[in-house]
Design a protein around this motif. Structure first.
Motif, PDB file in Angstrom:
ATOM      1  N   ARG A  94       0.832  -1.200   0.000  1.00  0.00           N
ATOM      2  CA  ARG A  94       0.000   0.000   0.000  1.00  0.00           C
ATOM      3  C   ARG A  94       0.871   1.255   0.000  1.00  0.00           C
ATOM      4  O   ARG A  94       0.558   2.241  -0.679  1.00  0.00           O
ATOM      5  CB  ARG A  94      -0.925   0.001   1.218  1.00  0.00           C
ATOM      6  CG  ARG A  94      -1.936   1.138   1.212  1.00  0.00           C
ATOM      7  CD  ARG A  94      -2.880   1.013   2.401  1.00  0.00           C
ATOM      8  NE  ARG A  94      -3.841   2.108   2.457  1.00  0.00           N
ATOM      9  CZ  ARG A  94      -4.970   2.178   1.773  1.00  0.00           C
ATOM     10  NH1 ARG A  94      -5.295   1.194   0.956  1.00  0.00           N
ATOM     11  NH2 ARG A  94      -5.785   3.209   1.893  1.00  0.00           N
ATOM     12  N   THR A 237      -2.294   3.717  -9.165  1.00  0.00           N
ATOM     13  CA  THR A 237      -3.680   3.263  -9.118  1.00  0.00           C
ATOM     14  C   THR A 237      -4.504   4.257  -8.326  1.00  0.00           C
ATOM     15  O   THR A 237      -3.993   4.903  -7.400  1.00  0.00           O
ATOM     16  CB  THR A 237      -3.798   1.871  -8.472  1.00  0.00           C
ATOM     17  OG1 THR A 237      -5.175   1.477  -8.472  1.00  0.00           O
ATOM     18  CG2 THR A 237      -3.285   1.880  -7.039  1.00  0.00           C
ATOM     19  N   ARG A 239      -7.445   3.064  -7.227  1.00  0.00           N
ATOM     20  CA  ARG A 239      -8.349   2.130  -6.558  1.00  0.00           C
ATOM     21  C   ARG A 239      -7.872   1.831  -5.145  1.00  0.00           C
ATOM     22  O   ARG A 239      -6.897   2.373  -4.675  1.00  0.00           O
ATOM     23  CB  ARG A 239      -8.467   0.845  -7.376  1.00  0.00           C
ATOM     24  CG  ARG A 239      -9.018   1.075  -8.798  1.00  0.00           C
ATOM     25  CD  ARG A 239      -9.048  -0.224  -9.584  1.00  0.00           C
ATOM     26  NE  ARG A 239      -9.575  -0.020 -10.936  1.00  0.00           N
ATOM     27  CZ  ARG A 239      -9.680  -0.974 -11.845  1.00  0.00           C
ATOM     28  NH1 ARG A 239      -9.310  -2.222 -11.547  1.00  0.00           N
ATOM     29  NH2 ARG A 239     -10.161  -0.702 -13.054  1.00  0.00           N
ATOM     30  N   GLN A 240      -8.598   0.946  -4.476  1.00  0.00           N
ATOM     31  CA  GLN A 240      -8.277   0.489  -3.122  1.00  0.00           C
ATOM     32  C   GLN A 240      -8.303   1.639  -2.115  1.00  0.00           C
ATOM     33  O   GLN A 240      -7.707   1.556  -1.042  1.00  0.00           O
ATOM     34  CB  GLN A 240      -6.902  -0.203  -3.087  1.00  0.00           C
ATOM     35  CG  GLN A 240      -6.779  -1.372  -4.049  1.00  0.00           C
ATOM     36  CD  GLN A 240      -5.364  -1.924  -4.126  1.00  0.00           C
ATOM     37  OE1 GLN A 240      -4.579  -1.761  -3.198  1.00  0.00           O
ATOM     38  NE2 GLN A 240      -5.047  -2.575  -5.228  1.00  0.00           N
ATOM     39  N   ASP A 458      -7.264   0.121   9.009  1.00  0.00           N
ATOM     40  CA  ASP A 458      -6.897   0.317   7.611  1.00  0.00           C
ATOM     41  C   ASP A 458      -6.260   1.692   7.464  1.00  0.00           C
ATOM     42  O   ASP A 458      -6.942   2.698   7.535  1.00  0.00           O
ATOM     43  CB  ASP A 458      -8.130   0.230   6.705  1.00  0.00           C
ATOM     44  CG  ASP A 458      -7.773   0.364   5.235  1.00  0.00           C
ATOM     45  OD1 ASP A 458      -8.707   0.327   4.416  1.00  0.00           O
ATOM     46  OD2 ASP A 458      -6.588   0.496   4.900  1.00  0.00           O
TER      47      ASP A 458
END
Length: 459
Positions: A94, A237, A239-240, A458
């Motif tokens: 990440r 990206t 996304r996520q 997270d």
């Protein structure tokens, strides 16, 4: 695990707070001092020309140039928070994707800003207060600083943020220092030797930021096998939740810079109603007194990774100790800086402009304006604390209140009822009120989350 990763784990987890603060913040503060010097260099050397209109051109240009800083901070500080919390949670993938996302998003945003300025330069400069006397000077400066230098400026700032997120503060500071020293060296060459005036100052700034960007890219090339950071488009990206996480945390700082730009435009318009000398005096005052912002930002940006890393690991005691030490240290600095400026305002103003009337006005402006130092500096640290732990809504609220509500209201109101003297106290009034609001919000968050809350699962 590499030696560098071991060193960073020792720094983030076990090193005493005072030593960790010095290790992370001092190099960043020193690089910010260089930024202060070279941001003042343009005003100093252009001021030696004795032409208030060219000095005023720098003031008018400042909001546009500062937009590049806003974009770099949105992606840079946002990514630094995501990266440090990801590393604390052991999520290297990440962190890698966040760094690539921030880099390419910053590059795209810089390109869009350059395109807008190409299409609407005359309209933008007129809106910011450029007159028939100052338009040509302002345009000459911005062509070099933004059209040619916009991408290097934004990417150099962004890359510095990414390096600090992994604890590489030394490399980040060297890159910033390189650009600053080069700017200082080139200013007199281009302004006086080649007689390019304020346009020469723009060329010097563009060249310096390009050199800084090239240095940072070289650093990333050297460490590519020993870092979780990535600039590869393959890792980019949206996304996520990565881009959303970056933008949400970085938005308060980026919005802070954007609102500063709007407020500066407001001040330029209000001061322009008096004279070009008042505009020049405000511009010099702003650059000297906001040196406190650069230093407080250096402290805040330096310790943000330490706060984020430990918060993600649930080390809340270490987070609280870091917060207290940072706020106390910044308060002591602000007291000394305030006293120094108040004692030397008249002398400083004469250094930056030879014209007697403008110099005298600048000295008065500076003494009034400096009362904003306490609220302005401590605001930077409170917001960094909120961003470090991912509390972006609190940081966003405080930013909007300070620059979107309180400052415009104070400047318009005081200018209407007290004239120029009132205008000089608009920033101190709004920043003092904001400081009280920051303390109230922090006290509530400290009780509900930092003292008894749980770190987010997270990052």
């Amino acid at each position: 695990m590499s030696n560098n990763e071991n060193i960073n784990r020792e720094l983030f987890e076990r090193m005493p707070i005072r030593r960790a603060f010095l290790t992370l913040a001092v190099p960043t503060v020193l690089s910010q001092v260089i930024v202060i010097v070279y941001s003042l260099a343009d005003s100093f050397f252009v001021g030696r020309l004795g032409d208030p209109q060219q000095v005023a051109a720098l003031t008018i240009s400042f909001p546009i140039f500062n937009m590049l800083t806003a974009l770099a901070n949105i992606f840079g500080i946002g990514a630094a928070s995501v990266i440090s919390r990801s590393l604390g949670a052991g999520n290297s993938e990440r962190a890698r994707k966040a760094s690539a996302c921030a880099f390419w998003s910053a590059a795209i945003s810089a390109g869009l800003m350059i395109l807008v300025l190409i299409l609407f330069m005359k309209e933008v400069l007129t809106l910011l207060g450029a007159t028939a006397d100052t338009y040509a000077f302002t345009r000459s400066y911005l062509i070099w600083v933004v059209l040619f230098g916009g991408l290097p400026t934004e990417l150099s700032l962004l890359l510095g943020h990414l390096l600090r997120a992994e604890g590489r503060t030394k490399a980040a500071s060297i890159g910033m220092t390189l650009g600053g020293l080069l700017n200082i060296a080139l200013d007199p060459l281009f302004i006086f030797y080649f007689h390019w005036g304020v346009g020469g100052a723009g060329i010097a700034t563009m060249a310096a930021n390009t050199a800084s960007m090239v240095f940072f890219l070289g650093v990333f090339f050297r460490i590519r096998r020993h870092t979780v950071l990535s600039l590869s488009p393959k890792d980019f990206t949206v996304r996520q939740g990565i881009l959303a996480g970056i933008v949400s945390v970085g938005l308060p700082t980026g919005l802070n810079t954007c609102l500063v730009n709007l407020d500066n435009a407001l001040m330029s318009g209000l001061t322009a109603a008096y004279s070009d000398q008042v505009v020049a005096a405000y511009g010099i005052t702003q650059k000297i007194t906001t040196a406190t912002i650069h230093i407080s930002q250096g402290m805040a940006q330096g310790i943000l990774p330490l706060i984020g890393y430990n918060y993600s690991q649930g080390r809340l005691t270490r987070v609280r100790q870091t917060n207290r030490f940072a706020l106390r240290t910044l308060l002591i600095f602000t007291i000394f800086f305030f006293a120094a400026i108040e004692a030397s305002a008249a002398s400083l103003s004469r250094i930056f402009i030879d014209e007697p009337a403008t110099a005298a006005l600048t000295g008065v402006f500076m003494r009034c304006w400096m009362f904003c130092a306490f609220g302005m500096c401590l605001f930077q640290m409170y917001n960094a604390i909120f961003q470090g732990v991912g509390l972006w809504k609190q940081a966003l609220l405080l930013t909007i209140c300070r620059l979107g509500i309180l400052f415009p209201a104070a400047s318009l109101g005081l200018n209407r009822f007290l004239g120029l003297q009132g205008l000089m106290f608009s920033q101190p009034l709004s920043d003092t009120l904001t400081l009280f609001l920051c303390m109230a919000v922090y006290h509530k968050v400290k009780i509900n989350q930092l003292c008894g809350g749980q770190a987010p699962s997270d990052p």
